[in-house]
Design an enzyme around this catalytic site. Sequence first.
Site, PDB file in Angstrom:
ATOM      1  N   LYS A  97       0.835  -1.219   0.000  1.00  0.00           N
ATOM      2  CA  LYS A  97       0.000   0.000   0.000  1.00  0.00           C
ATOM      3  C   LYS A  97       0.863   1.260   0.000  1.00  0.00           C
ATOM      4  O   LYS A  97       0.644   2.181   0.779  1.00  0.00           O
ATOM      5  CB  LYS A  97      -0.963  -0.007   1.179  1.00  0.00           C
ATOM      6  CG  LYS A  97      -1.955  -1.181   1.139  1.00  0.00           C
ATOM      7  CD  LYS A  97      -2.984  -1.096   2.243  1.00  0.00           C
ATOM      8  CE  LYS A  97      -3.999  -2.218   2.182  1.00  0.00           C
ATOM      9  NZ  LYS A  97      -3.468  -3.559   2.440  1.00  0.00           N
TER      10      LYS A  97
HETATM   11  O1  LIG Z   1      -4.896  -4.316  -0.125  1.00  0.00           O
HETATM   12  C1  LIG Z   1      -5.361  -5.306   0.444  1.00  0.00           C
HETATM   13  O2  LIG Z   1      -4.999  -6.440   0.162  1.00  0.00           O
HETATM   14  C2  LIG Z   1      -6.494  -5.111   1.364  1.00  0.00           C
HETATM   15  C3  LIG Z   1      -7.396  -4.133   1.024  1.00  0.00           C
HETATM   16  C4  LIG Z   1      -8.629  -4.084   1.696  1.00  0.00           C
HETATM   17  O3  LIG Z   1      -9.503  -3.311   1.359  1.00  0.00           O
HETATM   18  N1  LIG Z   1      -8.864  -4.958   2.697  1.00  0.00           N
HETATM   19  C5  LIG Z   1      -7.949  -5.909   3.086  1.00  0.00           C
HETATM   20  O4  LIG Z   1      -8.265  -6.700   3.972  1.00  0.00           O
HETATM   21  N2  LIG Z   1      -6.730  -5.945   2.468  1.00  0.00           N
HETATM   22  C6  LIG Z   1      -5.686  -6.885   2.931  1.00  0.00           C
HETATM   23  O5  LIG Z   1      -6.100  -8.221   2.651  1.00  0.00           O
HETATM   24  C7  LIG Z   1      -5.754  -9.083   3.733  1.00  0.00           C
HETATM   25  C8  LIG Z   1      -7.028  -9.639   4.350  1.00  0.00           C
HETATM   26  O6  LIG Z   1      -6.722 -10.568   5.348  1.00  0.00           O
HETATM   27  P1  LIG Z   1      -7.831 -11.552   5.965  1.00  0.00           P
HETATM   28  O7  LIG Z   1      -8.929 -10.682   6.503  1.00  0.00           O
HETATM   29  O8  LIG Z   1      -7.066 -12.278   7.049  1.00  0.00           O
HETATM   30  O9  LIG Z   1      -8.291 -12.461   4.869  1.00  0.00           O
HETATM   31  C9  LIG Z   1      -4.909  -8.258   4.689  1.00  0.00           C
HETATM   32  O10 LIG Z   1      -3.545  -8.379   4.328  1.00  0.00           O
HETATM   33  C10 LIG Z   1      -5.399  -6.848   4.444  1.00  0.00           C
HETATM   34  O11 LIG Z   1      -4.417  -5.870   4.744  1.00  0.00           O
END
Ligand SMILES: O=C(O)c1cc(=O)[nH]c(=O)n1[C@@H]1O[C@H](COP(=O)(O)O)[C@@H](O)[C@H]1O
Length: 269
Positions: A97
Amino acid sequence: MAEFNAFFERLRGRIASKDTVVSVGLDADLDRIPEHLRAADLPRWAFNRRIIDATHEYAACYKPNAAFYEDADGWRALRETVAYAHGKDVPVLLDAKRGDIGNTARKYAELLDHVDAITANPYMGRDSLEPFLSTDDKGVFVLCRTSNPGGADLQDLELASGEPLYRRVAALADAWNGRGNVGLVVGATVPEELETLREAVPDLPFLVPGVGAQGGDAEAAVEYGLADGVGLVNSSRGIIFAGEDAGENFAKASGQAAKRLRDRLNRHR
Ligand SMILES: O=C(O)c1cc(=O)[nH]c(=O)n1[C@@H]1O[C@H](COP(=O)(O)O)[C@@H](O)[C@H]1O
């Protein structure tokens, strides 16, 4: 037809050959790594290696989030992890990011020497992303409508034209896509926004996080996430910590979770 650069063509090849759009999120939280791996030289690497062994058949890509590696041992663990994923022929999307004034962004963009794609924050505008956008063979996923509850605070604000800010971000990202290297990040927790964004920018692949631990809509993620068959649906904790209570057999549960998600998504592709 979307015009894709080398990264997105490679991703398309991986999606086709393995029949999967699953992004496995390698958010290797040291506090949740199984006890028996904590004495290893690099526990996060020991953990990730086992997760990759168990999940690579179901993975279109791996998405380590930089937050879990931003210390000296973490960067070493990440380097080993990336090399191992590449050895299995799986691309790596570093969720960092990033986005800053041009001189700083230029240094951030050197991260792309080590991985295949990156997530980028558009808040500072075009020049802050230029060093990422000017690469020919890497992917840049621009945050558009994020999955978290606070995603609405700024991203849903209406501009004078009446369109929400996230729609403007999508239009800008589309305009920045001269090299076929841009995708958008849109959360599975906002299925209506996913649908309208897919109509607005039909050629941009989406990275859709938020299925699994955040409870997002996996069907909408795959229905609207793909552009010309290319896109990614990410689950991190839901896959890598699926075997948290299984002791030394933890990775088997991760493999099963990744396979389950692949099969579920494939029913809607
Ligand atoms: O950019 C991302 O990947 C991201 C964007 C977003 O809107 N929401 C989001 O959850 N993420 C990332 O996607 C992953 C989600 O993780 P889980 O919730 O464990 O599946 C994490 O690394 C978050 O930082």
